[in-house]
Design an enzyme around this catalytic site. Structure first.
Site, PDB file in Angstrom:
ATOM      1  N   PRO A   2     -11.169  63.794  36.329  1.00 39.97           N
ATOM      2  CG  PRO A   2      -9.606  65.253  37.255  1.00 39.97           C
ATOM      3  CD  PRO A   2     -11.059  64.906  37.289  1.00 39.97           C
ATOM      4  CD  GLU A   3     -11.840  58.538  33.010  1.00 31.44           C
ATOM      5  OE1 GLU A   3     -11.442  57.414  32.630  1.00 31.44           O
ATOM      6  OE2 GLU A   3     -12.756  59.150  32.416  1.00 31.44           O
TER       7      GLU A   3
END
Length: 296
Positions: A2-3
């Site tokens: 996840p960013e």
């Protein structure tokens, strides 16, 4: 992994559902996932109210009434689920927070990730090396230029994904914003003109805003009925699209590896760099940017 857009999506969705609730009980099945003994973790967490949820870079901060914060980094393979035990995915949860009023927050796949509890001073020390937030209204194109010029010998992608340079950007969005800007992600920063850096800044802002608006690219639902999370995956232009035709010119998207990381780009559209379509995206995303509150 996840960013920024994924974590900002989780922050917003969880804030609507659990902010202000008390933690009735904390269950830990893997002590390595936390940073203190289980009994100490429980004593610092149980009975505390979740005052608010913030985001910094690729992490979430669950602010407790006591002043402590739970710092979550999902890393590779980590995920969350909020709901009743019978709704949760059939996976072993390393930590579960049972909340007042029903519902629990399950943390899965935290083999590389973690959920640590910190005092304000400890948290400040933990986060002090991070670069600026790319969507902070105070972070402008000149700031980006200054940050990237410090890494002029590096390839564009690897400077963008360096969390000490800019916080929150990872493999997916670095490739996507380079595509939007028409810049090959493997070009050396020293080869970029000031005009190209301005274009890259516009593409960075519009790509991240679009990623947030469509719920990021990670498709694991956060709760039953979650129709937002993962909506950006189908909108990726190059990331994980190796061999597929470029939507602009039809050239097959190149998939390669550099420094152990996957890199995706169009060898035709991104050969020389320069502005392609970042401006239109930026105009379309102005409203989303105005509504976005950066939490850090």
């Amino acid at each position: 992994m996840p960013e920024l857009p994924e974590m900002e999506t989780y922050r917003a969705l969880l804030s609507e559902r659990i902010a202000g609730k008390r933690i009735r009980a904390a269950m830990v099945t893997r002590e390595k996932t936390i940073n203190v003994p289980v009994d100490a973790f429980r004593s610092r967490v149980e009975g505390q109210r979740l005052a608010r949820i913030d985001r910094r870079a690729k992490m979430l901060l669950f602010r407790l009434d006591s002043g402590d914060s739970l710092l979550l980094h999902l890393m590779l393979g980590g995920s969350m689920f909020f709901g009743a035990p019978e709704e949760a995915p059939d996976r072993t949860a390393q930590v579960v927070l049972a909340l007042e009023g029903g519902g629990s927050l399950f943390f899965h796949g935290l083999r590389l990730g973690y959920l640590h509890v910190y005092t304000p001073a400890e948290l400040e020390e933990k986060l002090q090396g991070l670069g600026p937030e790319p969507l902070d209204p105070a972070f402008g194109p000149n700031n980006l230029t200054l940050q990237l010029r410090r890494k002029s010998r590096r390839a564009v992608k690897f400077a963008l994904t360096d969390q000490n340079v800019i916080a929150g950007i990872g493999n997916c969005y670095a490739d996507e914003m380079c595509y939007s800007a028409g810049i090959n992600p493997l070009r050396k920063l020293s080869s970029l003109s000031d005009g190209e850096l301005q274009t890259l800044f516009n593409s960075m802002r519009s790509t991240l805003a679009e990623g947030i608006r469509y719920g990021g690219y990670m498709e694991t639902p956060l709760f039953t009925g979650d129709s937002l999370t993962g909506g950006y995956n189908s909108r990726c232009k190059v990331y994980d699209r190796g061999g597929e035709p470029c939507i602009r010119c039809g050239t097959p998207i190149t998939r390669t590896e550099s420094s152990g990381r996957k890199v995706f780009f169009c060898g035709s559209c991104q050969r020389q760099g320069g502005h392609i379509n970042g401006g239109e995206d930026a105009v379309n995303d102005k409203a989303a940017m105005r509504e976005l509150v950066v939490h850090h």
